[in-house]
Design a protein around this motif. Structure first.
Motif, PDB file in Angstrom:
ATOM      1  N   THR A 217     -12.072 -18.342 -23.754  1.00  0.00           N
ATOM      2  CA  THR A 217     -10.975 -17.539 -23.744  1.00  0.00           C
ATOM      3  C   THR A 217      -9.656 -18.143 -23.536  1.00  0.00           C
ATOM      4  O   THR A 217      -8.775 -17.873 -24.264  1.00  0.00           O
ATOM      5  CB  THR A 217     -11.004 -16.203 -22.569  1.00  0.00           C
ATOM      6  OG1 THR A 217     -12.367 -15.568 -22.747  1.00  0.00           O
ATOM      7  CG2 THR A 217      -9.997 -15.427 -22.547  1.00  0.00           C
ATOM      8  N   PRO A 278     -13.029 -11.147 -26.386  1.00  0.00           N
ATOM      9  CA  PRO A 278     -12.577  -9.809 -26.138  1.00  0.00           C
ATOM     10  C   PRO A 278     -11.173  -9.665 -25.806  1.00  0.00           C
ATOM     11  O   PRO A 278     -10.318  -8.959 -26.007  1.00  0.00           O
ATOM     12  CB  PRO A 278     -13.514  -8.868 -25.774  1.00  0.00           C
ATOM     13  CG  PRO A 278     -14.306  -9.720 -24.941  1.00  0.00           C
ATOM     14  CD  PRO A 278     -14.482 -10.923 -25.562  1.00  0.00           C
ATOM     15  N   ILE A 279     -11.038 -10.465 -24.560  1.00  0.00           N
ATOM     16  CA  ILE A 279      -9.850 -10.353 -24.031  1.00  0.00           C
ATOM     17  C   ILE A 279      -8.533 -11.000 -24.825  1.00  0.00           C
ATOM     18  O   ILE A 279      -7.666 -10.326 -25.032  1.00  0.00           O
ATOM     19  CB  ILE A 279      -9.619 -11.424 -22.667  1.00  0.00           C
ATOM     20  CG1 ILE A 279     -10.595 -10.836 -21.669  1.00  0.00           C
ATOM     21  CG2 ILE A 279      -8.397 -11.593 -22.113  1.00  0.00           C
ATOM     22  CD1 ILE A 279     -10.857 -11.531 -20.374  1.00  0.00           C
ATOM     23  N   HIS A 282      -7.819  -8.409 -27.588  1.00  0.00           N
ATOM     24  CA  HIS A 282      -7.172  -7.321 -27.297  1.00  0.00           C
ATOM     25  C   HIS A 282      -5.665  -7.646 -27.183  1.00  0.00           C
ATOM     26  O   HIS A 282      -4.931  -7.002 -27.622  1.00  0.00           O
ATOM     27  CB  HIS A 282      -7.681  -6.771 -25.756  1.00  0.00           C
ATOM     28  CG  HIS A 282      -7.200  -5.560 -25.223  1.00  0.00           C
ATOM     29  ND1 HIS A 282      -7.277  -4.341 -26.124  1.00  0.00           N
ATOM     30  CD2 HIS A 282      -6.281  -5.461 -24.495  1.00  0.00           C
ATOM     31  CE1 HIS A 282      -6.664  -3.481 -25.381  1.00  0.00           C
ATOM     32  NE2 HIS A 282      -6.150  -3.996 -24.428  1.00  0.00           N
ATOM     33  N   ALA A 285      -4.169  -7.927 -30.650  1.00  0.00           N
ATOM     34  CA  ALA A 285      -4.190  -6.400 -31.464  1.00  0.00           C
ATOM     35  C   ALA A 285      -2.702  -6.025 -30.529  1.00  0.00           C
ATOM     36  O   ALA A 285      -1.802  -5.471 -31.555  1.00  0.00           O
ATOM     37  CB  ALA A 285      -5.201  -5.528 -31.082  1.00  0.00           C
ATOM     38  N   TRP A 286      -2.365  -6.140 -29.559  1.00  0.00           N
ATOM     39  CA  TRP A 286      -1.261  -5.650 -28.620  1.00  0.00           C
ATOM     40  C   TRP A 286       0.010  -6.394 -29.292  1.00  0.00           C
ATOM     41  O   TRP A 286       0.938  -5.814 -29.432  1.00  0.00           O
ATOM     42  CB  TRP A 286      -1.332  -5.487 -27.052  1.00  0.00           C
ATOM     43  CG  TRP A 286      -2.057  -4.257 -26.709  1.00  0.00           C
ATOM     44  CD1 TRP A 286      -3.199  -4.250 -26.392  1.00  0.00           C
ATOM     45  CD2 TRP A 286      -1.699  -2.879 -26.725  1.00  0.00           C
ATOM     46  NE1 TRP A 286      -3.690  -2.965 -26.098  1.00  0.00           N
ATOM     47  CE2 TRP A 286      -2.666  -2.070 -26.223  1.00  0.00           C
ATOM     48  CE3 TRP A 286      -0.165  -2.281 -26.962  1.00  0.00           C
ATOM     49  CZ2 TRP A 286      -2.222  -0.613 -26.239  1.00  0.00           C
ATOM     50  CZ3 TRP A 286       0.055  -1.153 -26.812  1.00  0.00           C
ATOM     51  CH2 TRP A 286      -1.049  -0.169 -26.672  1.00  0.00           C
ATOM     52  N   GLY A 325      -7.058  -8.324 -34.367  1.00  0.00           N
ATOM     53  CA  GLY A 325      -7.343  -7.923 -33.312  1.00  0.00           C
ATOM     54  C   GLY A 325      -8.550  -7.011 -32.639  1.00  0.00           C
ATOM     55  O   GLY A 325      -8.861  -6.835 -31.887  1.00  0.00           O
ATOM     56  N   VAL A 326      -8.545  -6.175 -33.808  1.00  0.00           N
ATOM     57  CA  VAL A 326      -9.454  -4.902 -33.841  1.00  0.00           C
ATOM     58  C   VAL A 326     -10.713  -5.395 -34.707  1.00  0.00           C
ATOM     59  O   VAL A 326     -11.586  -4.684 -35.061  1.00  0.00           O
ATOM     60  CB  VAL A 326      -9.030  -3.828 -34.097  1.00  0.00           C
ATOM     61  CG1 VAL A 326      -7.865  -3.268 -33.320  1.00  0.00           C
ATOM     62  CG2 VAL A 326      -8.665  -3.739 -35.924  1.00  0.00           C
ATOM     63  N   THR A 406      -8.051   0.172 -36.791  1.00  0.00           N
ATOM     64  CA  THR A 406      -7.139   0.249 -35.304  1.00  0.00           C
ATOM     65  C   THR A 406      -7.417   1.649 -34.761  1.00  0.00           C
ATOM     66  O   THR A 406      -7.606   1.571 -33.528  1.00  0.00           O
ATOM     67  CB  THR A 406      -5.660  -0.057 -35.594  1.00  0.00           C
ATOM     68  OG1 THR A 406      -5.241  -0.921 -36.371  1.00  0.00           O
ATOM     69  CG2 THR A 406      -4.857   0.059 -34.348  1.00  0.00           C
ATOM     70  N   HIS A 409     -10.516   1.602 -32.791  1.00  0.00           N
ATOM     71  CA  HIS A 409     -10.450   0.678 -31.737  1.00  0.00           C
ATOM     72  C   HIS A 409      -9.566   1.378 -30.639  1.00  0.00           C
ATOM     73  O   HIS A 409     -10.012   1.313 -29.414  1.00  0.00           O
ATOM     74  CB  HIS A 409      -9.738  -0.704 -31.840  1.00  0.00           C
ATOM     75  CG  HIS A 409      -9.594  -1.580 -30.926  1.00  0.00           C
ATOM     76  ND1 HIS A 409     -10.811  -2.191 -30.664  1.00  0.00           N
ATOM     77  CD2 HIS A 409      -8.780  -1.970 -30.015  1.00  0.00           C
ATOM     78  CE1 HIS A 409     -10.444  -3.292 -29.468  1.00  0.00           C
ATOM     79  NE2 HIS A 409      -9.251  -2.712 -29.288  1.00  0.00           N
ATOM     80  N   SER A 410      -8.396   1.800 -30.916  1.00  0.00           N
ATOM     81  CA  SER A 410      -7.374   2.548 -29.972  1.00  0.00           C
ATOM     82  C   SER A 410      -6.499   3.390 -30.651  1.00  0.00           C
ATOM     83  O   SER A 410      -5.717   2.994 -31.463  1.00  0.00           O
ATOM     84  CB  SER A 410      -6.761   1.374 -29.311  1.00  0.00           C
ATOM     85  OG  SER A 410      -5.770   2.077 -28.534  1.00  0.00           O
ATOM     86  N   LEU A 413      -2.928   2.406 -30.169  1.00  0.00           N
ATOM     87  CA  LEU A 413      -2.375   1.317 -31.031  1.00  0.00           C
ATOM     88  C   LEU A 413      -2.305   1.751 -32.383  1.00  0.00           C
ATOM     89  O   LEU A 413      -1.260   1.507 -33.135  1.00  0.00           O
ATOM     90  CB  LEU A 413      -3.607   0.077 -31.046  1.00  0.00           C
ATOM     91  CG  LEU A 413      -3.644  -0.861 -30.006  1.00  0.00           C
ATOM     92  CD1 LEU A 413      -4.854  -1.917 -30.298  1.00  0.00           C
ATOM     93  CD2 LEU A 413      -2.434  -1.814 -30.037  1.00  0.00           C
TER      94      LEU A 413
END
Length: 638
Positions: A217, A278-279, A282, A285-286, A325-326, A406, A409-410, A413
């Motif tokens: 990571t 995944p961190i 994430h 993506a943000w 990111g997704v 997206t 995923h969220s 987002l």
């Protein structure tokens, strides 16, 4: 097989010829050399693309020899031509060739264009090297090289004050990100014992995702920091808008179609590695969606036509990172492909407008140019529709595929992504209306406006065709298409993996519903912009009076540049002056150099008073000296 080496070497040859002998060559000959080298690389890239297409696993590894061998570190001098690199080569050399041809017309009145074309050739050399490299250190050579070329091309107008400063700013911001890439590479070598990309990815297949913060990571986060610098994401995006100080074709080549997509390419190349973290995904993506929205709002009220497109580029790069990111790697890369066509088209179209208006870039001085510049208008209209994501265009296919993934995923987002799309439609429509619609706001430049020469309009027409036809390669499966480019890229994005990555859920009804929502809102936003600006500047002037604080914040880009200058740049300048005064002037020059010289001079002056020329004085001094020696001897005996 060795012909693949010619793809980067031929542009390098063009750089050497124009760089070393350009001042002795005629303008036409230097232009022919520059354009023909890129054309040759494009033909070779097309040949290798067909070879990879015919290959069963869509991958060809070529090892020319050994580059480095230091202990356990073994770096081959090798190239990889696969689905990912072959598409990038076509983009780099194909769009690069059109921009070279465009530059012939755009730089017609400039002096010393051999230097300009030499820099363009050198950039293509480093960019092709970046995407073809089989190892991370070899890739880093191209990575650094395009940063150098960015500095050279942005600062091409070195006699001005703005261009050299913008070039230096781009260079320094990229260096900050490059430190992250170096740390990431060293960490990966510590973990895997290799920096050859193929070997590294094969080892990745044996690992499980890191649910907590671990060494992998950390490595991917460091690599992503480098990507934020090269691809202009928060917080290292500030260099790209200022890079518009360079010639407009440079903006199209480096800051729309190729260099700024290096970060996306690096993550796609190492996709299996990033899937383990995944961190990091994430965060990507943000950061991507924040950049997309942040930059889109900054483009709303810019007056410089190139600055609008610059912030648009930052925003669209944010959409690409959002897709990555997704885990929509193919979707993110497809947006790289489509964006390269329509944003290069928009930048070169803006250059055509600037040439027609004798290098005027203020939107508030334009207007009514549709009849004066018909080819420029219709080609830019195609680019604008793609940028807004108009239904059926390539921009719609790539952008809405990212938004759909997206949402899976969220939804949060997705909401921010839709807001960014709404802002994109507004500033794009605003730009087109202020340039081409309504009445001319400066009759002096309007009366002298005329359509650009064929060297400029032909590349615009070809780019507009590319922007239209790009949709054929990637209509999303969620929208009922085959998504050829996703199938094509699958082997490269999942290279070395024994287990298939988790497939995204296909819910056509949901996909179309989400696309309908974002499209309707974007079209409404564009319609509002058309309504507000079709009558001139009265609405924006009124908004500036009534909401002066909000307008000023958006016009000044949230004062981020000023904040960085006040909090980081100026304190470092102050510390530099302190260390200069204290360390250099006082300690080194004063105490270390000047003080011994001053003491020697003073002692010499004092000694000169003893040189009187009188024998009795010398006798007295000799006697006093003898007495002094006798006293020392007596003291020593006692």
């Amino acid at each position: 097989m060795t012909s693949v080496i010619l793809i980067p070497l031929i542009p390098l040859l063009g750089f050497l010829i124009n760089g070393l002998m350009g001042h002795r060559l005629s303008r036409g000959l230097s232009q022919v050399i520059a354009c023909s080298t890129i054309a040759s690389s494009f033909v070779l890239s097309l040949i290798w693309f067909t070879r990879v297409l015919a290959s069963p696993d869509h991958r060809i590894d070529l090892v020319v020899g050994e580059w480095m061998s230091v202990g356990n570190l073994q770096i081959p001098f090798g190239f990889v031509i696969d689905a990912l690199s072959s598409v990038m080569l076509l983009v780099i050399t194909g769009i690069g060739l059109l921009i070279h041809i465009y530059s012939v017309g755009y730089m017609h009145h400039e002096k010393g264009t051999a230097r300009y074309f030499a820099y363009l050739n050198l950039f293509v050399f480093f960019m092709t090297l970046l995407v073809m490299s089989s190892s991370l250190p070899f890739l880093f050579v191209g990575w650094e090289g395009v940063g150098l070329c960015s500095y050279l091309l942005i600062g091409y107008y070195f006699e001005t004050e703005e261009a050299p400063q913008a070039g230096l700013k781009a260079f320094l911001y990229n260096r900050v990100g490059d430190v992250g890439v170096l740390i990431g590479m060293m960490t990966l070598f510590l973990i895997f014992g290799t920096l050859t990309i193929g070997d590294l990815l094969q080892q990745v297949s044996q690992l499980r995702p890191e649910t907590h913060f671990g060494l992998i990571t950390f490595a991917t986060l460091m690599l992503f920091i480098g990507c934020t610098g090269k691809s202009a994401q928060i917080p290292l995006y500030l260099w790209l808008p200022d890079a518009m100080a360079g010639p407009t074709p440079v903006s199209a080549l480096i800051h729309a179609a190729t260099m700024v997509t290096s970060g996306i390419y690096l993550i796609c190349r190492l996709a299996p590695l990033f899937v383990l973290t995944p961190i990091t995904l994430h965060l990507i993506a943000w950061i991507g969606v924040a950049t997309a929205l942040f930059a889109a709002t900054m483009a709303l009220f810019q007056r410089d036509i190139k600055k609008v497109l610059a912030y648009s580029t930052v925003s669209q790069l944010g959409f690409m990172f959002l897709g990555l990111g997704v885990t929509g790697f193919s979707a993110g890369f497809f947006h790289v492909f489509t964006h390269a066509w329509f944003k290069a088209l928009l930048f070169l179209g803006a250059g055509s407008v600037i040439v027609a208006l004798h290098h005027e870039q203020d939107l508030f001085k334009m207007g009514g140019l549709r009849e004066k510049l018909p080819i420029t208008f219709y080609t830019m209209l195609i680019g604008a529709l793609c940028l807004m994501g108009f239904p059926g265009t390539s921009g719609f296919a790539s952008k809405d595929e990212i938004l759909y993934l997206t949402y899976l995923h969220s939804p949060t987002l997705w909401g921010f992504g839709v807001l960014a799309a709404i802002c994109t439609a507004f500033y794009t429509a605003r730009l087109m209306v202020l340039v081409f619609a309504g009445k001319p706001r400066d009759l002096k430049i309007f009366d002298h406006a005329h359509e650009s020469p064929k060297w400029i309009t032909i590349p615009l027409i070809l780019l507009s065709l590319g922007a239209l036809l790009a949709v054929m390669f990637g209509w999303p499966e969620s929208f009922g298409g085959h998504n050829t480019i996703a199938v094509w890229l699958h082997s490269a994005i999942t290279y070395g993996q024994t287990a298939e990555q988790e497939a995204h859920t296909l819910i056509p009804t949901l996909a179309w519903t989400l696309a309908l929502i974002s499209t309707v809102l974007s079209l409404l936003s564009a319609g509002i912009a058309w309504k507000l600006y079709s009558k001139g500047l009265s609405w924006e002037e009124g908004f500036e009076r009534k909401c002066s604080r909000t307008y000023q914040i958006l016009r000044e880009k949230y004062f981020v540049d000023q904040g960085v200058m006040a909090l980081i740049i100026n304190p470092f300048f102050f510390l530099g002056k302190v260390f200069w005064k204290l360390g250099d002037v006082i300690i080194i020059d004063g105490i270390g150099v000047n003080l011994p010289g001053a003491l020697t001079r003073v002692m010499g002056d004092l000694g000169s008073h003893l040189q009187t020329g009188r024998v009795r004085n010398y006798t007295l001094l000799s006697v006093l000296g003898l007495l002094g020696l006798l006293m020392l001897l007596l003291v020593a005996r006692i």
